[in-house]
Design an enzyme around this catalytic site. Structure first.
Site, PDB file in Angstrom:
ATOM      1  N   GLN A 265       0.821  -1.209   0.000  1.00 20.55           N
ATOM      2  CA  GLN A 265       0.000   0.000   0.000  1.00 20.55           C
ATOM      3  C   GLN A 265       0.860   1.266   0.000  1.00 20.55           C
ATOM      4  O   GLN A 265       0.449   2.295  -0.533  1.00 20.55           O
ATOM      5  CB  GLN A 265      -0.938  -0.004   1.209  1.00 20.55           C
ATOM      6  CG  GLN A 265      -1.982  -1.104   1.159  1.00 20.55           C
ATOM      7  CD  GLN A 265      -2.807  -1.089  -0.121  1.00 20.55           C
ATOM      8  OE1 GLN A 265      -3.525  -0.137  -0.408  1.00 20.55           O
ATOM      9  NE2 GLN A 265      -2.690  -2.151  -0.913  1.00 20.55           N
ATOM     10  N   HIS A 268       1.531   3.168  -3.350  1.00 19.78           N
ATOM     11  CA  HIS A 268       0.538   3.996  -4.025  1.00 19.78           C
ATOM     12  C   HIS A 268       0.946   5.457  -4.076  1.00 19.78           C
ATOM     13  O   HIS A 268       0.769   6.132  -5.088  1.00 19.78           O
ATOM     14  CB  HIS A 268      -0.812   3.904  -3.297  1.00 19.78           C
ATOM     15  CG  HIS A 268      -1.649   2.744  -3.721  1.00 19.78           C
ATOM     16  ND1 HIS A 268      -2.307   2.699  -4.925  1.00 19.78           N
ATOM     17  CD2 HIS A 268      -1.952   1.584  -3.081  1.00 19.78           C
ATOM     18  CE1 HIS A 268      -2.978   1.558  -5.017  1.00 19.78           C
ATOM     19  NE2 HIS A 268      -2.776   0.869  -3.912  1.00 19.78           N
ATOM     20  N   GLU A 335      -9.046   1.970   6.113  1.00 18.42           N
ATOM     21  CA  GLU A 335      -9.617   1.624   4.809  1.00 18.42           C
ATOM     22  C   GLU A 335      -9.502   0.113   4.580  1.00 18.42           C
ATOM     23  O   GLU A 335     -10.468  -0.562   4.239  1.00 18.42           O
ATOM     24  CB  GLU A 335      -8.866   2.389   3.723  1.00 18.42           C
ATOM     25  CG  GLU A 335      -9.330   2.073   2.311  1.00 18.42           C
ATOM     26  CD  GLU A 335      -8.422   2.688   1.258  1.00 18.42           C
ATOM     27  OE1 GLU A 335      -8.863   2.788   0.099  1.00 18.42           O
ATOM     28  OE2 GLU A 335      -7.268   3.053   1.585  1.00 18.42           O
ATOM     29  N   HIS A 336      -8.297  -0.415   4.738  1.00 15.60           N
ATOM     30  CA  HIS A 336      -8.037  -1.854   4.632  1.00 15.60           C
ATOM     31  C   HIS A 336      -7.478  -2.338   5.967  1.00 15.60           C
ATOM     32  O   HIS A 336      -6.504  -1.779   6.454  1.00 15.60           O
ATOM     33  CB  HIS A 336      -6.993  -2.175   3.557  1.00 15.60           C
ATOM     34  CG  HIS A 336      -7.235  -1.532   2.224  1.00 15.60           C
ATOM     35  ND1 HIS A 336      -6.645  -0.339   1.859  1.00 15.60           N
ATOM     36  CD2 HIS A 336      -7.996  -1.929   1.177  1.00 15.60           C
ATOM     37  CE1 HIS A 336      -7.023  -0.037   0.629  1.00 15.60           C
ATOM     38  NE2 HIS A 336      -7.849  -0.971   0.186  1.00 15.60           N
TER      39      HIS A 336
END
Length: 443
Positions: A265, A268, A335-336
């Site tokens: 992540q 990103h 979010e995750h």
């Protein structure tokens, strides 16, 4: 490379006090709002001419038109790498399985004999979808937006993605191919806040864009600010901020897996958040050690991954127990959220705040980004405590249909009249009295 926050040895604070101790990226949508306001109003007044001007200013391309020709969509799909096409098709197939099962049927509740309330579900008429095109290309986001809208029954779907200089002012060809694969033929080479404004106001002319009822899709801070600006005029999914992963792990977790998932992540964006919450100091140290070689071996190290892991938004949070760990991840509202603990499914079932939860070592966030069947358009910035990810329901409106007979209304009229008078709204009661034998009081 990544900092530590040690919450051991003390009773954890509650609510906002605990949230304030946790890492979070700076994402000032309110400040960005003032900068996008004139852009949005310029699009309102000048339409396509403004869109063309902003493409030249922000994207470095001079466009003759903003709508992508149908031939370009067909050509992009024809030229798509067969392996990429097969992967996109599998992603679509799995997303349809999940989202199709989310459809809702009308339901009628018999309140009293002769009195019923039916809730029916109606899709929004037209949606504008946004697919980012900055540091990376995201055909997966096309899928995650289009599939739930289609499965909800939305009749008119348009998509915008920034023009790319290297592709002659068109959006990235993989974006176009994904649109063609999904049957989306209304595509615009428009990015940023101006894309949201185009959908909100509409534009005129032969290639004009009709106004949309709703705009969804991830984007940068300018997209988020434009969504806030138009809230009330259009529906939105969420003001998406930088992506986040939180991992709740104990000493059963594999540090190789945890480090890899944090990096996945972080690549990103330099503002991406990577957070490990653990009650195991040994795991924390092992993950820190494992990050070094894995980061060195991957791409986007200096411009994204290292700044993301070293930023204030990322940290290893040490807690005394798994119970405290659950309090921390609920306060964080990731979010995750990955659960890499013993009995991970049971632990996951206790989590209240997360955009999506990934259970155990064989369900990494990357799976959800592409091929789990779940949606990856999820609430960020702690918004998972009150908001959900994109789904079929996002594109549906629930409408109540009230159906009462004369006798059913007569039976409850005295209660309605009493409540109306208690609220000093006598005309409400008079509207019922007028249907029966009561005389409406005269002034």
């Amino acid at each position: 490379m990544i900092s530590r926050i040690d919450l051991r040895g003390n009773t954890l604070p509650e609510g906002g006090a605990l949230r304030d101790l946790l890492p979070r990226a700076e994402f000032d949508v309110e400040a960005a709002l003032e900068k996008v306001r004139p852009i949005c109003e310029d699009v309102h007044h000048r339409g396509t001419a403004a869109l063309i001007e902003y493409a030249e200013r922000f994207d470095g391309v001079r466009l003759d038109r903003v709508r992508v020709p149908a031939e370009a969509l067909k050509e992009a799909l024809a030229r798509l790498d067969p392996q990429v096409r097969a992967a996109l098709e599998e992603s679509v197939r799995r997303a349809r399985i999940v989202h199709r099962s989310q459809r809702r049927d009308a339901h009628t509740t018999q309140v009293v004999p002769g009195g019923s309330v039916t809730e029916k579900w109606v899709p929004v008429e037209r949606v504008g979808l946004y697919a980012p095109g900055g540091r990376s290309v995201y055909p997966s986001s096309v899928i995650m937006n289009v599939v739930p809208a289609q499965e909800a029954g939305v009749g008119s779907i348009a998509l915008a993605s920034p023009p790319q200089k290297e592709f002659g002012g068109l959006p990235h060809p993989t974006i176009l191919a994904a649109c063609a694969l999904l049957g989306i033929d209304e595509v615009y080479a428009v990015g940023g806040a101006q894309a949201v404004a185009m959908f909100a106001y509409g534009t005129s002319g032969p290639d004009g864009c009709a106004p949309a009822n709703m705009v969804t899709g991830p984007g940068n801070i300018w997209v988020a600010a434009a969504k806030r600006y138009f809230t009330g005029r259009i529906g939105i999914d969420t003001e998406a901020g930088p992506t986040e992963i939180a991992v709740l792990a104990d000493d059963t977790a594999d540090p190789v897996h945890v480090a890899a998932d944090l990096i996945s992540q972080a690549e990103h964006d330099p503002l991406a958040a990577a957070v490990l919450v653990t009650d195991s100091l040994a795991l924390a140290e092992a993950v820190e050690k494992e990050l070094e070689p894995q980061v060195a071996a991957t791409k986007h190290v200096e411009d994204r991954i290292k700044p993301a892991l070293a930023g204030r938004q990322s940290a290893i949070v040490l807690v005394d127990s798994l119970e405290d760990g659950l309090k921390v991840v609920d306060a964080y509202g990731a979010e995750h959220l990955e659960i890499q603990t013993a009995d991970a499914a049971a632990v996951a079932n206790r989590v209240r705040n997360a955009g999506a939860i990934f259970v155990g070592p064989w369900a990494p966030v990357s799976l959800g980004d592409y091929c789990a069947g779940s949606n990856h358009v999820l609430p960020t910035g702690g918004c998972a405590c009150h908001s959900s990810g994109l789904s079929v329901q996002s594109f549906l409106r629930g409408i109540h249909i009230v159906d009462y007979t004369r006798d059913a209304l007569a039976e409850v009229t005295h209660h309605v009249v009493t409540l109306a008078e208690a609220e000093d709204l006598p005309a409400h009661g008079a509207a019922l009295k007028a249907r029966f034998e009561w005389k409406v009081p005269q002034k």
